[in-house]
Scaffold this motif. Structure first.
Motif, PDB file in Angstrom:
ATOM      1  N   ASP A  65       0.991  -1.153   0.052  1.00 43.41           N
ATOM      2  CA  ASP A  65       0.098   0.229   0.072  1.00 43.41           C
ATOM      3  C   ASP A  65       0.784   1.417  -0.280  1.00 43.41           C
ATOM      4  O   ASP A  65       1.633   1.603   0.656  1.00 43.41           O
ATOM      5  CB  ASP A  65      -0.822   0.146   1.313  1.00 43.41           C
ATOM      6  CG  ASP A  65      -1.303   1.546   0.880  1.00 43.41           C
ATOM      7  OD1 ASP A  65      -1.698   2.205   0.511  1.00 43.41           O
ATOM      8  OD2 ASP A  65      -3.057   1.107   2.406  1.00 43.41           O
ATOM      9  N   THR A  93      -1.918  -8.267   1.792  1.00 46.37           N
ATOM     10  CA  THR A  93      -1.223  -6.675   2.363  1.00 46.37           C
ATOM     11  C   THR A  93       0.244  -7.121   2.758  1.00 46.37           C
ATOM     12  O   THR A  93      -0.702  -7.577   3.810  1.00 46.37           O
ATOM     13  CB  THR A  93      -1.827  -5.014   1.918  1.00 46.37           C
ATOM     14  OG1 THR A  93      -3.124  -5.393   1.148  1.00 46.37           O
ATOM     15  CG2 THR A  93      -0.234  -4.263   2.132  1.00 46.37           C
ATOM     16  N   ILE A 307      -6.492  -2.600  -1.284  1.00 47.38           N
ATOM     17  CA  ILE A 307      -4.674  -2.794  -2.983  1.00 47.38           C
ATOM     18  C   ILE A 307      -5.994  -4.109  -3.913  1.00 47.38           C
ATOM     19  O   ILE A 307      -5.497  -3.559  -5.101  1.00 47.38           O
ATOM     20  CB  ILE A 307      -4.022  -2.984  -2.239  1.00 47.38           C
ATOM     21  CG1 ILE A 307      -3.371  -1.951  -1.509  1.00 47.38           C
ATOM     22  CG2 ILE A 307      -2.256  -2.818  -2.880  1.00 47.38           C
ATOM     23  CD1 ILE A 307      -3.324  -0.400  -2.107  1.00 47.38           C
ATOM     24  N   ALA A 329       1.411  -2.282  -7.978  1.00 46.30           N
ATOM     25  CA  ALA A 329       0.917  -3.192  -6.292  1.00 46.30           C
ATOM     26  C   ALA A 329       2.322  -3.339  -5.378  1.00 46.30           C
ATOM     27  O   ALA A 329       1.627  -4.408  -4.693  1.00 46.30           O
ATOM     28  CB  ALA A 329      -0.383  -3.320  -6.076  1.00 46.30           C
TER      29      ALA A 329
END
Length: 408
Positions: A65, A93, A307, A329
């Motif tokens: 992130d 994440t 995300i 990402a």
């Protein structure tokens, strides 16, 4: 001390996190003491302490992130939400980069005397760090807290200070010594001269310069956001697609066409503008400049799965391959901020996710699932070589759950 070795075998698809080569045919990856030591290892599986049978699922770096506003611990004052970081890890994440500790308790509470006006000082004022002393203290404390706080293993790179008027050069020296690595322009600085001093001092002390890029004024004596951005000349232009609102189209065009800054696209922004930015950047073969963040918490709330969801939405509106968006990402973010990770390569931290479509979905693998717009689910989340999440078939689970075997 004996090495702790884990080997992931029977990988269906390997997403590298690297734009130059986003996919790899490697069927296995070996991890030793938290780092990737081999890709496409040919050693027998018995030579490991732990073997993970991926069962044909997709291995990728954990998501990053690029734009988060962390507080102290798993709590956000803005959304009054708890457990947010652990939930983010469960959604794949593994790392968040701070865009500044912008939200503190009390900052959204109206004063009793003026219910619709935030007090600037005196009795009833909210305890918000919006002066030079407060912003410096908050940044230094944030760095210290997040160095050791690791909810479910998540890495929070909290080393960002928000620019406030009154900072001195010695403050930047103290901040840098404490580990602060980024300066973020978020609220208006009175003059262009002061803003220019800050950018010079920040870069002299090895800091990256970040800016808000919405409709909000950044410098008091600048007539437009474009004028302020020209003066600051950011290394990273934050939430270019809106946070909450994007800058005018001509400002976005200049950032894309006439600068080399990193372009931060966020989930809590404008999806249509994000698609337009991606199209422009793709035309210029400059997708390496794009990173993906959540801008969480925001007016839109707190979304630990932001995300992954944003990557899926961008796949639907941009036509860009899911593995390329995934690199934005992961590897793009780590590289833009000069941090290790985000890629599956020898020497990188073993921050890895095994993905598969959710049980009951119509797609058969992770990339097809993202392209279709459906939801992925992690079967395994590994951070620094340690398994932090292992899917449970009694809960929301992927179609194929990896099998973990520990050598006795």
């Amino acid at each position: 001390m004996a090495l702790v070795r884990t080997r992931i075998v029977n990988i269906g698809t390997l997403v590298t996190g690297e734009l130059a080569k986003p996919l790899s045919p490697a069927p296995s990856v070996t991890v030793e003491d938290g780092r990737i030591v081999s890709v496409d290892d040919t050693r027998p599986a018995g030579a490991t302490d732990t073997t993970i049978d991926a069962r044909g699922t997709t291995l990728a770096p954990g998501l990053w992130d690029s734009h988060h506003h962390p507080y102290f611990g798993e709590f956000t004052p803005r959304g009054e939400a708890f457990g947010t970081m652990t939930k983010a890890v469960r959604a794949g994440t593994v790392a968040v980069v701070s865009a500044g500790a912008a939200h503190q308790p009390g900052m959204y509470l109206p004063t009793p005397a003026l219910p619709n006006v935030q007090a600037a000082g005196g009795a009833g004022a909210a305890p918000v760090a919006r002066d030079a002393v407060g912003t410096k203290a908050l940044a230094i404390v944030s760095v210290a807290v997040w160095r050791t706080l690791r909810p479910l293993g998540l890495k929070c790179f909290a080393e960002t200070v928000i620019a406030e008027t009154g900072l001195r050069e010695e403050d930047f020296a103290e901040l840098a010594e404490a580990g602060v690595r980024r300066l973020k322009f978020l609220r208006p600085i009175p003059s262009r001269a002061e803003a220019q001093r800050y950018t010079t001092w920040a870069r002299d002390h090895g800091m990256l310069v970040m800016t808000h890029t919405g409709g909000r004024s950044l410098i008091g004596d600048c007539a437009t956001i474009d004028e302020a951005l020209r003066i600051i000349a950011p290394d990273i232009a934050c939430h270019v697609n809106g946070g909450p609102t994007p800058p005018p189209a001509e400002v976005i065009d200049r950032l894309v066409d006439d600068t080399a800054c990193t372009l931060d696209l966020v989930f809590h922004g404008n999806l249509r503008v994000a698609a337009r930015i991606l199209a422009k950047v793709q035309e210029r073969s400059a997708l390496g400049r794009v990173v993906i963040g959540s801008d969480s918490p925001s007016e839109g709330g707190v979304n630990p799965g932001a995300i992954l969801r944003f990557v899926t939405l961008l796949a639907g509106v941009s036509g860009i391959a899911p593995e390329i968006l995934y690199a934005m990402a992961s590897g793009n973010t780590a590289r833009a901020f000069g941090l290790p990770g985000g890629r599956i390569a020898v020497g990188e931290p073993a921050d890895l996710v095994l993905w598969d479509p959710m049980e009951g979905g119509v797609t058969t693998d992770a990339l097809e699932c993202v392209a279709y717009g459906d939801r992925l689910t992690p079967g395994i989340v590994m951070i620094d070589g340690e398994i932090r999440v292992h899917a449970d078939p009694r809960s929301i689970a992927p179609k194929r759950i990896p099998v973990v075997t520990v050598r006795s």
